[in-house]
Scaffold this active site. Sequence first.
Site, PDB file in Angstrom:
ATOM      1  N   GLU A 182       0.899  -1.257  -0.024  1.00 14.56           N
ATOM      2  CA  GLU A 182      -0.149  -0.099   0.066  1.00 14.56           C
ATOM      3  C   GLU A 182       0.913   1.286   0.152  1.00 14.56           C
ATOM      4  O   GLU A 182       0.252   2.356   0.380  1.00 14.56           O
ATOM      5  CB  GLU A 182      -0.719  -0.115   1.288  1.00 14.56           C
ATOM      6  CG  GLU A 182      -1.875  -1.358   1.401  1.00 14.56           C
ATOM      7  CD  GLU A 182      -3.032  -1.407   0.184  1.00 14.56           C
ATOM      8  OE1 GLU A 182      -2.821  -0.661  -0.697  1.00 14.56           O
ATOM      9  OE2 GLU A 182      -3.563  -2.421   0.433  1.00 14.56           O
ATOM     10  N   HIS A 234      -2.696   2.008   8.533  1.00 10.49           N
ATOM     11  CA  HIS A 234      -3.873   1.378   7.955  1.00 10.49           C
ATOM     12  C   HIS A 234      -4.268  -0.246   8.492  1.00 10.49           C
ATOM     13  O   HIS A 234      -3.067  -0.560   8.897  1.00 10.49           O
ATOM     14  CB  HIS A 234      -3.727   0.940   6.351  1.00 10.49           C
ATOM     15  CG  HIS A 234      -4.333  -0.076   5.807  1.00 10.49           C
ATOM     16  ND1 HIS A 234      -5.613  -0.081   5.607  1.00 10.49           N
ATOM     17  CD2 HIS A 234      -3.979  -1.350   5.239  1.00 10.49           C
ATOM     18  CE1 HIS A 234      -6.178  -0.998   5.147  1.00 10.49           C
ATOM     19  NE2 HIS A 234      -5.311  -1.854   4.914  1.00 10.49           N
ATOM     20  N   HIS A 252      -6.923  -3.399   9.830  1.00 17.83           N
ATOM     21  CA  HIS A 252      -8.433  -4.082   9.454  1.00 17.83           C
ATOM     22  C   HIS A 252      -9.191  -4.372  10.895  1.00 17.83           C
ATOM     23  O   HIS A 252      -9.430  -5.580  11.274  1.00 17.83           O
ATOM     24  CB  HIS A 252      -8.142  -5.655   8.955  1.00 17.83           C
ATOM     25  CG  HIS A 252      -7.210  -5.485   7.688  1.00 17.83           C
ATOM     26  ND1 HIS A 252      -6.765  -6.659   7.241  1.00 17.83           N
ATOM     27  CD2 HIS A 252      -6.922  -4.428   6.818  1.00 17.83           C
ATOM     28  CE1 HIS A 252      -5.910  -6.208   5.968  1.00 17.83           C
ATOM     29  NE2 HIS A 252      -5.922  -4.855   5.701  1.00 17.83           N
ATOM     30  N   GLU A 298     -17.793  11.925  22.039  1.00 16.18           N
ATOM     31  CA  GLU A 298     -16.340  12.596  21.909  1.00 16.18           C
ATOM     32  C   GLU A 298     -16.143  12.453  20.272  1.00 16.18           C
ATOM     33  O   GLU A 298     -15.136  12.938  19.805  1.00 16.18           O
ATOM     34  CB  GLU A 298     -15.395  12.103  22.795  1.00 16.18           C
ATOM     35  CG  GLU A 298     -15.803  12.307  24.196  1.00 16.18           C
ATOM     36  CD  GLU A 298     -14.510  12.947  25.027  1.00 16.18           C
ATOM     37  OE1 GLU A 298     -13.601  12.675  24.568  1.00 16.18           O
ATOM     38  OE2 GLU A 298     -14.791  13.224  26.134  1.00 16.18           O
ATOM     39  N   HIS A 306     -12.704  -4.326   3.770  1.00 23.07           N
ATOM     40  CA  HIS A 306     -11.366  -4.268   4.192  1.00 23.07           C
ATOM     41  C   HIS A 306     -10.877  -3.757   5.184  1.00 23.07           C
ATOM     42  O   HIS A 306     -10.226  -4.214   6.005  1.00 23.07           O
ATOM     43  CB  HIS A 306     -10.532  -3.483   2.871  1.00 23.07           C
ATOM     44  CG  HIS A 306      -8.999  -3.840   2.618  1.00 23.07           C
ATOM     45  ND1 HIS A 306      -8.388  -3.829   1.588  1.00 23.07           N
ATOM     46  CD2 HIS A 306      -8.217  -3.586   3.745  1.00 23.07           C
ATOM     47  CE1 HIS A 306      -7.199  -4.101   1.890  1.00 23.07           C
ATOM     48  NE2 HIS A 306      -7.130  -3.963   3.159  1.00 23.07           N
TER      49      HIS A 306
HETATM   50  P1  13P Z   1       1.146  -5.471   2.992  1.00 27.41           P
HETATM   51  O1  13P Z   1       1.678  -6.933   3.708  1.00 27.41           O
HETATM   52  O2  13P Z   1       1.806  -5.376   1.895  1.00 27.41           O
HETATM   53  O3  13P Z   1       1.488  -4.344   3.848  1.00 27.41           O
HETATM   54  O4  13P Z   1      -0.366  -5.546   2.899  1.00 27.41           O
HETATM   55  C1  13P Z   1      -1.388  -5.637   3.816  1.00 27.41           C
HETATM   56  C2  13P Z   1      -2.678  -5.011   3.697  1.00 27.41           C
HETATM   57  O5  13P Z   1      -3.218  -4.727   4.501  1.00 27.41           O
HETATM   58  C3  13P Z   1      -2.964  -4.690   2.256  1.00 27.41           C
HETATM   59  O6  13P Z   1      -4.067  -3.644   2.404  1.00 27.41           O
HETATM   60 ZN    ZN Z   2      -5.214  -4.107   4.305  1.00 28.11          ZN
END
Ligand code: 13P
Ligand code: ZN
Length: 274
Positions: free
Chosen positions: A117, A141, A143, A171, A212
């Site tokens: 990413e 980033h 999940h 908040e 995602h």
């Molecule tokens: P990477 O291991 O390449 O960072 O990918 C993980 C991910 O969350 C892709 O969206």
């Molecule tokens: Zn991801």
Amino acid sequence: MENVLELKVVKEFIDACHQSWLKGWNERNGGNMSYRLKPEEAAALLPLLQPKSEWKSIGLSLPNIAGEYFIVTGSGKYYKNILREPENNLCIVKLDDKGENYQILWGLDNGGVPTSELPTHLLNHSIKKEKTNGRYRVIMHAHPANTVALTFLLPLEDKAFTHAIWEMITECPIVFPAGIGVVPWMVCGSTDIALATGEKIRQFDAVIWAHHGIFCCGEDLDSTFGLMDTIEKAAEIRIKVMSCGGAIHAITKEQIMALCGPFKVDIDGTMLDD
Ligand code: 13P
Ligand code: ZN
């Protein structure tokens, strides 16, 4: 300094990765993080950095972050291992003088490349640097489960997500007064998803990727981590409320807007309009 790992912000980066792992936001290699080093931090590291890869294209031209240094998680590297083996799972990269190519200068000792990413991270850094006069330095980033679950339950629209999440914790509108952006499902790791995220990141500090995960941006590691934590907590409450049959009370728009004065924030009330 004799080792990159001695630098305070490197220690903080590793800790943030581990805290994220402990939160359950990073199954396997899920998620990635980057930090744009301050000039004095890069200068302190410089004697310890040396080219470890060829220059590689980032697929974008980002002149306003040309020549800058970034700490980045490695692609396919497991978050659970970062604390124990940071030198195998993280890297430091530098951009060339056009902001079009990167080179690895430290880390990934067992081999590897920066996160898939990277285009989204670097484009977000570029946009946020411009919009905040250089204040913002962190892109995260991950999940987180409840946030992702909501992308199967709510319309994939900025206002729908902002409203649904803001009203779960008083908040929330104080912590992210601009709201949250939503990007529909797209192939991850691509320049296209980077550009779609970049459009939203101009307006928001948090952008959800449907089915995602989420991207959060901020000035430092604590505030960026805190933003993700706040959104995921509110998403969890939303899921609990939905699971119990739905809300019978709500915080009104007027109540949310009443927070602006006392907390000195500019909450975007248009996010609450139908
Ligand atoms: P990477 O291991 O390449 O960072 O990918 C993980 C991910 O969350 C892709 O969206
Ligand atoms: Zn991801």
